[in-house]
Design an enzyme around this catalytic site. Structure first.
Site, PDB file in Angstrom:
ATOM      1  N   CYS A 102       0.847  -1.126   0.017  1.00 15.37           N
ATOM      2  CA  CYS A 102      -0.172  -0.043   0.047  1.00 15.37           C
ATOM      3  C   CYS A 102       0.944   1.086  -0.053  1.00 15.37           C
ATOM      4  O   CYS A 102       1.659   1.634   1.004  1.00 15.37           O
ATOM      5  CB  CYS A 102      -0.776   0.103   1.254  1.00 15.37           C
ATOM      6  N   MET A 311      -4.255   5.078  -5.593  1.00 11.88           N
ATOM      7  CA  MET A 311      -3.570   4.193  -4.872  1.00 11.88           C
ATOM      8  C   MET A 311      -2.075   4.560  -4.944  1.00 11.88           C
ATOM      9  O   MET A 311      -1.880   4.945  -5.979  1.00 11.88           O
ATOM     10  CB  MET A 311      -3.656   2.761  -5.212  1.00 11.88           C
TER      11      MET A 311
END
Length: 390
Positions: A102, A311
């Site tokens: 992430c 993201m």
């Protein structure tokens, strides 16, 4: 079992995501190793699986951006400070995807590491910037987080504004070093591939393996402008099923899976994104974005839903693709190799930079950089029932 477990934890925002952070040594002994017990424990912390899709009985926020866990430990790797393991928790399934990173939560890793004594005191400056050397354990890559310090403490407050985050905070610059995963940047060797998907016919696609494996398609081929917001996609079940089908077939062509059915158990990777030339639009906050202020439009899906911003790992893929002449991202951005790019997303814009060299037709990605911010939201203990394993 009549009492809940009590585990030290920190709830943090990093970039446009937030998640529950743990120091490895604070977890129950059975959860300090990967396996069924750890997954069951973290699923229960987040509140998954939740057929209601609300995470009412857990710390998750019932979106891909807020259904996340992080485990950190002192690194045993040379020239690294901390090991960072990320788990993307499914909302309605008993599943945690450990296959990728992430990028947004990466911005919070350095601060957590400093605040929890995971960085050697000799490397922490009193005032200025502390560089935290992060080993990303999911993908085996190095990331450098530039954490601002004041009076020996992490500086969380500031005036840096990040589209997709409501309030300003201190800027955290993040460098993703050699962010290409296993294999080549272009896993098929092609700048643009023909992707055959039942019901869609032939689509143009650029497969990029940097930051996180990502499938880029042209928005126009799917009947979109590229300026869509979340409700335009996420309220359309047929559209979501369509994107998931394209993602599954793209994953096979990228060599990530051998059969499209495997995509059901690999929701975090690859990502799928659509690109379009720059255009003016109104972001989800009501902010007007002029075409002149961006180089390209990008909309990406995460865990089956259009992401509200972008993201961080997909931003790495975008920057990399933009720097390689001939990819769909590069063509949509004007067809000129770019070391810096500003792209539009549903919440606004983001600037990214990439240092990419072309050698004998192959892309060598040295680094990709971007600025994010991070903040502790709560720290103390998380309470969770003892997992029950079948």
């Amino acid at each position: 079992m009549t009492q809940q477990l009590k585990i030290p934890a920190t709830y943090m925002r990093g970039g446009t995501s937030k998640g529950v952070f743990f120091a490895l040594h604070d977890l129950p002994e059975s959860a300090q190793q990967p396996g069924a017990y750890r997954d069951a424990l973290l699923l229960r912390v987040i509140g998954s699986p939740d057929p209601y899709g609300k995470h009412t009985d857990g710390m998750g926020g019932a979106t891909s951006s807020t259904s996340k866990t992080v485990i950190l430990s002192k690194s045993d790797k040379a020239d690294h400070d901390v090991d960072y393991l990320f788990g993307q928790v499914a909302i309605d399934k008993p599943f945690i995807d450990w296959s990728g990173n992430c990028g947004n939560l990466t911005a919070a890793v350095g601060a957590f590491a400093i605040n929890n004594d995971l960085v050697d005191a000799s490397r922490i400056c009193e005032n200025g910037i502390t560089q935290v050397r992060i080993w990303q354990a999911n993908i085996h890559k190095t990331i450098i987080a530039h954490v601002p310090m004041r009076d020996g403490m992490v500086q969380e407050l500031g005036d840096f504004e990040l589209d997709g985050v409501t309030f300003p905070a201190a800027e955290v610059k993040v460098d993703f070093l050699s962010p290409v995963g296993d294999g080549a940047v272009l896993p098929t060797g092609n700048l643009v591939d023909t992707l055959v998907v039942p019901g869609e016919g032939e689509l143009q696609a650029s497969f990029i393996n940097a930051g996180i494996p990502t499938i880029f398609v042209n928005a126009s081929e799917l009947g979109y402008t590229g300026a869509e917001l979340q409700d335009d996609i996420n309220n359309d079940e047929q559209a979501l099923a369509r994107f998931e089908r394209i993602r599954a077939y793209g994953a096979v062509q990228m060599g990530l899976i051998s059969d499209i059915e495997e995509a059901k158990t690999r929701q975090h990777t690859p990502k799928i994104a659509m690109v379009a030339p720059a255009s003016s639009y109104v972001a989800s906050s009501g902010k007007r974005i002029d075409a002149a202020d961006i180089d390209v439009q990008v909309r990406a899906l995460s865990m089956g839903k259009l992401h509200h911003a972008m993201m961080g790992t997909a931003a790495v893929a975008i920057a990399t693709a933009a720097a390689i002449e001939g990819t769909l991202v590069n063509l949509a951005a004007g067809g000129v190799a770019r070391q810096s790019l500003t792209f539009g997303h549903p919440s606004g814009t983001l600037q990214v930079g990439a240092a990419v060299n072309m050698l004998d037709g192959q892309a060598d990605v040295h680094s990709v950089s971007m600025s994010r911010s991070a903040r502790r939201l709560m720290e103390g203990w998380v309470r969770v029932p003892e997992p029950e394993l079948d």
